[in-house]
Write an enzyme that holds these catalytic residues in place. Sequence first.
Site, PDB file in Angstrom:
ATOM      1  N   ASP A  93     -10.386  -7.224   8.563  1.00 38.83           N
ATOM      2  CA  ASP A  93     -10.018  -8.420   9.332  1.00 38.83           C
ATOM      3  C   ASP A  93     -10.072  -8.167  10.837  1.00 38.83           C
ATOM      4  OD1 ASP A  93      -7.825  -6.701   9.426  1.00 38.83           O
ATOM      5  OD2 ASP A  93      -6.580  -7.941   8.144  1.00 38.83           O
ATOM      6  N   ASN A 120       5.057 -10.094   3.565  1.00 37.32           N
ATOM      7  CA  ASN A 120       5.010 -11.309   2.747  1.00 37.32           C
ATOM      8  C   ASN A 120       3.982 -11.194   1.629  1.00 37.32           C
ATOM      9  OD1 ASN A 120       2.625 -11.453   4.119  1.00 37.32           O
ATOM     10  ND2 ASN A 120       2.992 -13.418   5.104  1.00 37.32           N
ATOM     11  N   HIS A 124       0.809 -10.144   2.019  1.00 37.96           N
ATOM     12  CA  HIS A 124      -0.592 -10.381   2.382  1.00 37.96           C
ATOM     13  C   HIS A 124      -1.411  -9.097   2.268  1.00 37.96           C
ATOM     14  CE1 HIS A 124       0.222  -9.713   6.987  1.00 37.96           C
ATOM     15  NE2 HIS A 124      -0.462  -8.687   6.557  1.00 37.96           N
ATOM     16  N   GLU A 151      -2.903 -14.694   3.752  1.00 34.00           N
ATOM     17  CA  GLU A 151      -1.492 -15.062   3.757  1.00 34.00           C
ATOM     18  C   GLU A 151      -1.141 -15.815   2.476  1.00 34.00           C
ATOM     19  OE1 GLU A 151       0.189 -13.682   5.858  1.00 34.00           O
ATOM     20  OE2 GLU A 151      -0.297 -14.088   7.946  1.00 34.00           O
TER      21      GLU A 151
HETATM   22  C1  GLP Z   1      -1.704  -6.397   9.317  1.00 34.76           C
HETATM   23  C2  GLP Z   1      -3.127  -6.188   8.765  1.00 34.76           C
HETATM   24  C3  GLP Z   1      -3.086  -5.793   7.319  1.00 34.76           C
HETATM   25  C4  GLP Z   1      -2.077  -4.679   7.135  1.00 34.76           C
HETATM   26  C5  GLP Z   1      -0.691  -5.201   7.406  1.00 34.76           C
HETATM   27  C6  GLP Z   1       0.404  -4.152   7.259  1.00 34.76           C
HETATM   28  O1  GLP Z   1      -1.292  -7.704   9.336  1.00 34.76           O
HETATM   29  N1  GLP Z   1      -3.957  -7.310   8.918  1.00 34.76           N
HETATM   30  O2  GLP Z   1      -4.392  -5.399   6.900  1.00 34.76           O
HETATM   31  O3  GLP Z   1      -2.138  -4.192   5.820  1.00 34.76           O
HETATM   32  O4  GLP Z   1      -0.652  -5.710   8.718  1.00 34.76           O
HETATM   33  O5  GLP Z   1       0.546  -3.439   8.439  1.00 34.76           O
HETATM   34  P1  GLP Z   1       1.410  -2.128   8.593  1.00 34.76           P
HETATM   35  O6  GLP Z   1       0.657  -1.075   7.871  1.00 34.76           O
HETATM   36  O7  GLP Z   1       1.494  -1.899  10.061  1.00 34.76           O
HETATM   37  O8  GLP Z   1       2.734  -2.411   7.983  1.00 34.76           O
END
Ligand code: GLP
Length: 240
Positions: free
Chosen positions: A67, A136, A138, A143
């Site tokens: 993304d 959440n 995702h 989302e």
């Molecule tokens: C972001 C990314 C996701 C990632 C998520 C968790 O929103 N788009 O791909 O898995 O956050 O992030 P973290 O590993 O910092 O908790």
Amino acid sequence: MQIVVLDSARDIARQVSAILLSQVRAKPDSVLGFATGSSPIETYRLLIEAHRAGEADFSRVTTFNLDEYCSLPQDDPHSYYAFMKTQLFAPAGFDYGRVHFLSGLAEDHEAICRAYRAEIAQCGGIDVQLLGIGRNGHIGFNEPSDRFSDGPFMVELAQSTLDANARFFENGTPPRFALTMGVGDILAAKKILLIATGDSKAKAISAMVHGPVTPQCPASALQNHPDVTVFLDRAAARLL
Ligand code: GLP
């Protein structure tokens, strides 16, 4: 879904990096799907170490990232492209010609999304997809919603995601829109490795593993994939 619970983020990174390294040794032109966020950073550090020690060659690896934020140029330090460049691609010797990203600046985002999907297919599909998970539920930037997405698309980020990711922005405000691979693209990967650590992920992990398969928890779709390994520390596994 195979669940592996380990004592620390360091132990998780050791196991995940070992899988990625053996994948690349067995198939030097592997196609890898990468994720951003805090969860994979330690894994990336170990891949860099392996490269510096002459134990890994990533120069023939093709990559697709999950993304990207809309409205940030790639050289903006907050872009996911910049994140990957610093945290992995440059120090581990990846070939930028083989690095693929959704361009958040594209005016015709639908065309960009279609082209991304076609490029993944042209490269023979993703061999190993690395994932984190949002609080959440995702994955990528899929989302919670009323239906599972298939291909890449533009998404308006949930307020909880904006709040969680505010820490990466000095002004506390991430862009509200992003481009992301769809759940269908993620499920098309041959093998999936998901990393989650910390108490804040426990509810999402429980819903992903034990909950119904529902687009309200996008990660629950992983229950339908034949080769998913979930790496957790004890805090993230607390509700299993
Ligand atoms: C972001 C990314 C996701 C990632 C998520 C968790 O929103 N788009 O791909 O898995 O956050 O992030 P973290 O590993 O910092 O908790």
